[in-house]
Design a protein around this motif. Structure first.
Motif, PDB file in Angstrom:
ATOM      1  N   LYS A   1      -5.296  -1.355  -0.349  1.00 42.48           N
ATOM      2  CA  LYS A   1      -4.139  -1.240  -1.244  1.00 42.48           C
ATOM      3  C   LYS A   1      -4.368  -0.073  -2.176  1.00 42.48           C
ATOM      4  N   GLU A   2      -3.430   0.851  -2.175  1.00 41.82           N
ATOM      5  CA  GLU A   2      -3.562   2.033  -3.029  1.00 41.82           C
ATOM      6  C   GLU A   2      -3.002   1.736  -4.403  1.00 41.82           C
TER       7      GLU A   2
ATOM      8  N   SER B   1       0.811  -1.215   0.000  1.00 40.85           N
ATOM      9  CA  SER B   1       0.000   0.000   0.000  1.00 40.85           C
ATOM     10  C   SER B   1       0.847   1.269   0.000  1.00 40.85           C
TER      11      SER B   1
END
Length: 307
Positions: A306-307, A191
Motif C-alpha cells: 500500500k502506497e 494502493s
C-alpha cells in the motif's frame, strides 16, 4: 578509460555481493552441484504424477493395471480419448463433451460476474465514504472465515425455495460474487494514488466515470489475478454443483468425473479413461495460469503493498 570502466565494473560487482547474490553462489562448487541436483530431483519428483497421468491415458486397461508406474505404454492406444470424445465404435462413450461444455459455460459467466461485481465492491469499500463501511468490510472478512461445507445445506434450502435447484441459474448466481475477490480488489485500489482520482474529478468526471475510465484500467494486474482465481475456482468447483444440481444434463467436469470414478458409469478400474479425462480437465486452467502468470505475480504484489 579502460581503467575507469574496470573500476566501475568492480564497484558494481562489490555492490552486488554486498546486497547478496544467489544463495548457492556463496558455497563451494561441490555444494553448488549438490544443491542444483537436489532442486532438479525435487522438480522431477513433482512432475512425475503428471507424466504418469499423461502416459496412462495411452495405455490399455490391463497394461495400466499391471504396470501402473510404467513410463512407456506396452501397446500405445488412443481408445481412452476416443471414448471421451464419442469416437468409440463400441458405443461405450462417456458424456465428456457435455461436462466440458457445462463447465466452460458456467466458468465464463461466473468469472465475468466476479470480475465486475468484485471490482465494483472493492472500489466502493476502498474509496467511497459511507456509514457502516467498516462494518460491511468486517462482514466480508467474516464470510472468508466460514468453511464452505457449513453452507451446503443452507444453499440447498435457498435454491429449492426460490425454484433455482437443478438449473443453470442456481449453478451460476450464488458464485458470481466472492469475498476473497472483493478483498483483493479493495487492497489494490487502496494502493492507487488518490491524486489520479482527484485530477479526474477536477476534469468533471463523476464516481462511476472515474472508476470505469481511470482507475479500472490501472488495475489490470489485479483484474488478471482475479480472473485467474475466479476461473480456476469455478472450473474446479464441486460442492456447490453437488447440492445445486441433480440431473445429468447439468453435470460439470467435477461432478461428472466424481460419478465416473465412483463407478456410476461402468465397472472396472478404467485407469486410462479416468486419467485421460482428468488430464483434459486440467489443461484449460494450467494454460490460463501459465499465459498470465507474470500479471498474476504483479497483482499479488501490488495488492500486498500500500502506497
Amino acid at each position: 578509460m579502460n581503467a575507469k570502466a574496470g573500476a566501475k565494473a568492480a564497484a558494481k560487482a562489490a555492490a552486488a555481493r554486498a546486497q547478496g547474490g544467489p544463495v548457492l553462489g556463496r558455497f563451494p562448487r561441490p555444494l553448488r552441484v549438490l544443491g542444483y541436483a537436489l532442486v532438479v530431483g525435487l522438480g522431477l519428483l513433482y512432475l512425475l504424477p503428471f507424466v504418469l497421468q499423461l502416459v496412462t491415458g495411452f495405455k490399455t486397461d490391463p497394461d495400466a493395471a499391471a504396470h501402473p508406474l510404467g513410463l512407456l505404454p506396452t501397446t500405445p492406444t488412443t481408445a481412452a480419448y476416443q471414448r471421451l470424445f464419442g469416437l468409440s465404435q463400441a458405443g461405450d462413450g462417456v458424456p465428456f463433451l457435455r461436462w466440458l461444455g457445462n463447465s466452460a459455460f458456467v466458468s465464463v459467466l461466473v468469472t465475468a460476474g466476479r470480475v465486475l461485481f468484485d471490482s465494483m465492491a472493492g472500489y466502493a469499500l476502498a474509496r467511497l465514504r459511507f456509514r457502516g463501511r467498516t462494518v460491511l468490510f468486517g462482514f466480508v472478512l467474516a464470510v472468508m472465515a466460514v468453511p464452505g461445507v457449513a453452507l451446503l445445506i443452507p444453499k440447498f434450502l435457498v435454491l429449492n425455495t426460490f425454484g433455482l435447484f437443478d438449473t443453470y441459474t442456481g449453478m451460476i448466481l450464488p458464485l458470481m460474487v466472492d469475498a476473497a475477490g472483493i478483498f483483493i480488489m479493495k487492497q489494490f485500489f487502496e494502493s492507487v494514488p488518490r491524486e489520479v482520482e482527484e485530477a479526474a474529478r477536477v476534469d468533471g468526471a463523476g464516481v462511476i466515470r472515474t472508476f470505469w475510465s481511470v482507475v479500472l484500467p490501472m488495475a489490470r494486474p489485479a483484474l488478471i489475478t482475479l480472473t485467474i482465481l475466479s476461473f480456476q475456482g469455478s472450473w474446479n468447483e464441486f460442492t456447490h454443483f453437488l447440492v445445486a444440481t441433480q440431473s445429468g444434463q447439468y453435470e460439470t467436469l467435477t461432478t461428472g468425473l466424481a460419478r465416473f470414478i465412483s463407478g456410476g458409469l461402468g465397472g472396472g478400474t478404467q485407469y486410462p479413461l479416468k486419467l485421460a479425462a482428468a488430464l483434459l480437465a486440467t489443461v484449460p486452467v494450467a494454460a490460463l495460469f501459465f499465459c498470465f502468470q507474470r500479471y498474476f505475480v504483479q497483482g499479488a504484489n501490488s495488492g500486498a503493498v500500500k502506497e
